[in-house]
Design a protein around this motif. Structure first.
Motif, short mmCIF file in Angstrom:
data_model
loop_
_atom_site.label_atom_id
_atom_site.label_comp_id
_atom_site.label_asym_id
_atom_site.label_seq_id
_atom_site.Cartn_x
_atom_site.Cartn_y
_atom_site.Cartn_z
N SER A 70 -12.16 -14.10 -7.34
CA SER A 70 -10.80 -14.22 -7.85
C SER A 70 -9.85 -13.54 -6.87
CB SER A 70 -10.67 -13.58 -9.23
OG SER A 70 -10.98 -12.20 -9.17
N GLY A 71 -8.56 -13.78 -7.06
CA GLY A 71 -7.56 -13.10 -6.27
C GLY A 71 -6.89 -13.94 -5.19
N GLY A 72 -7.31 -15.18 -5.03
CA GLY A 72 -6.67 -16.03 -4.04
C GLY A 72 -5.27 -16.44 -4.48
N GLY A 73 -4.56 -17.10 -3.56
CA GLY A 73 -3.22 -17.56 -3.88
C GLY A 73 -2.45 -17.93 -2.64
N LEU A 74 -1.16 -18.12 -2.83
CA LEU A 74 -0.25 -18.47 -1.74
C LEU A 74 0.49 -17.22 -1.30
CD1 LEU A 74 1.33 -20.52 0.01
CD2 LEU A 74 2.87 -20.83 -1.94
N VAL A 75 0.48 -16.96 0.00
CA VAL A 75 1.14 -15.77 0.53
C VAL A 75 1.81 -16.13 1.85
CG1 VAL A 75 -0.94 -14.97 1.73
CG2 VAL A 75 0.79 -13.31 1.06
N GLN A 76 2.89 -15.46 2.14
CA GLN A 76 3.59 -15.69 3.41
C GLN A 76 2.86 -15.01 4.56
OE1 GLN A 76 7.66 -14.39 2.90
NE2 GLN A 76 8.24 -16.30 1.89
N GLY A 120 1.64 -11.21 4.92
CA GLY A 120 1.40 -10.67 3.59
C GLY A 120 -0.05 -10.24 3.40
N SER A 121 -0.34 -9.81 2.16
CA SER A 121 -1.66 -9.28 1.82
C SER A 121 -2.18 -9.91 0.53
CB SER A 121 -1.60 -7.76 1.63
OG SER A 121 -1.21 -7.11 2.81
N LEU A 122 -3.48 -9.96 0.43
CA LEU A 122 -4.17 -10.35 -0.80
C LEU A 122 -5.44 -9.53 -0.90
CD1 LEU A 122 -4.04 -14.28 -0.81
CD2 LEU A 122 -2.89 -12.77 -2.42
N ARG A 123 -5.89 -9.31 -2.13
CA ARG A 123 -7.19 -8.68 -2.35
C ARG A 123 -8.05 -9.62 -3.17
NH1 ARG A 123 -9.04 -3.16 -5.50
NH2 ARG A 123 -8.56 -4.47 -7.31
N LEU A 124 -9.16 -10.03 -2.57
CA LEU A 124 -10.12 -10.88 -3.27
C LEU A 124 -11.17 -10.01 -3.94
CD1 LEU A 124 -10.72 -13.67 -0.59
CD2 LEU A 124 -8.88 -13.47 -2.29
N LYS A 156 -18.16 -1.23 -11.29
CA LYS A 156 -17.67 -2.52 -11.77
C LYS A 156 -18.54 -3.67 -11.28
CE LYS A 156 -12.84 -1.10 -12.19
NZ LYS A 156 -11.43 -1.37 -11.80
N ASN A 157 -19.58 -3.36 -10.50
CA ASN A 157 -20.45 -4.40 -9.94
C ASN A 157 -19.63 -5.46 -9.20
OD1 ASN A 157 -23.27 -4.61 -9.76
ND2 ASN A 157 -23.31 -6.39 -11.10
N THR A 158 -18.71 -4.99 -8.41
CA THR A 158 -17.73 -5.88 -7.75
C THR A 158 -17.55 -5.48 -6.29
OG1 THR A 158 -16.53 -6.24 -9.83
CG2 THR A 158 -15.32 -6.69 -7.80
N VAL A 159 -17.41 -6.50 -5.45
CA VAL A 159 -17.07 -6.31 -4.04
C VAL A 159 -15.68 -6.88 -3.80
CG1 VAL A 159 -17.62 -7.06 -1.69
CG2 VAL A 159 -19.43 -6.24 -3.17
N TYR A 160 -14.92 -6.21 -2.95
CA TYR A 160 -13.55 -6.62 -2.67
C TYR A 160 -13.40 -6.98 -1.19
CZ TYR A 160 -12.80 -4.20 -7.08
OH TYR A 160 -12.87 -3.79 -8.39
N THR A 165 -12.42 -19.22 -3.91
CA THR A 165 -11.02 -19.02 -4.29
C THR A 165 -10.15 -19.41 -3.10
OG1 THR A 165 -9.42 -17.43 -5.23
CG2 THR A 165 -11.00 -16.55 -3.64
N GLN A 166 -9.09 -20.17 -3.38
CA GLN A 166 -8.24 -20.70 -2.31
C GLN A 166 -7.25 -19.64 -1.84
OE1 GLN A 166 -8.09 -23.95 -0.80
NE2 GLN A 166 -6.69 -22.88 0.58
N VAL A 167 -7.17 -19.47 -0.54
CA VAL A 167 -6.16 -18.62 0.08
C VAL A 167 -5.32 -19.50 1.00
CG1 VAL A 167 -5.73 -16.74 1.71
CG2 VAL A 167 -7.53 -16.52 -0.03
#
Length: 126
Positions: free
Chosen positions: A7-13, A16-20, A76-80, A120-122
């Motif tokens: 999760s965490g994808g999206g449209l960014v300029q 910019g930054s995103l965290r998956l 959280k058993n999660t990787v970022y 997830t689309q970035v």
């Protein structure tokens, strides 16, 4: 049943930054290395980063080194995958995957990975 959900994808300029996020179920994520891959339209899937479970070492493709950071939250058993200074060429579907091994050696090839998330689309665009 081993399952990975990104999760965490999206449209960014550009710039910019995103965290998956890659949430795991059916296994204890910190026992195994986790790789992040991406696939742009018309291109092969490529490994961009990996975090090992043996000693927590992290690895990055040259194209993302210094801009992306991989980390894990065992509780959280999660990787970022923190992605900063994004460029249009970072546009792709991003996947996390595991081979159920502790090391990252050879992580960049998608061959041998048994379990994949759905992606997830970035999109990096102005």
């Amino acid at each position: 049943q081993v399952q990975l959900v990104e999760s965490g994808g999206g449209l960014v300029q550009p710039g910019g930054s995103l965290r998956l996020s890659c949430a795991a179920s059916g296994f204890t994520l910190n026992y195994y290395s986790i790789g992040w891959f991406r696939q742009a339209p018309g291109k092969e899937r490529e490994g961009v980063s990996c975090i090992s479970s043996s000693d927590g070492s992290t690895y990055y493709a040259d194209s993302v080194k210094g801009r992306f950071t991989i980390s894990r939250d065992n509780a959280k058993n999660t990787v970022y995958l923190q992605m900063n200074s994004l460029k249009p060429e970072d546009t792709a579907v991003y996947y996390c995957a595991t081979r159920l091994v502790r090391y990252c050696s050879g992580y960049r090839s998608p061959q041998g990975y048994d379990f994949w998330g759905q992606g997830t689309q970035v999109t990096v665009s102005s």
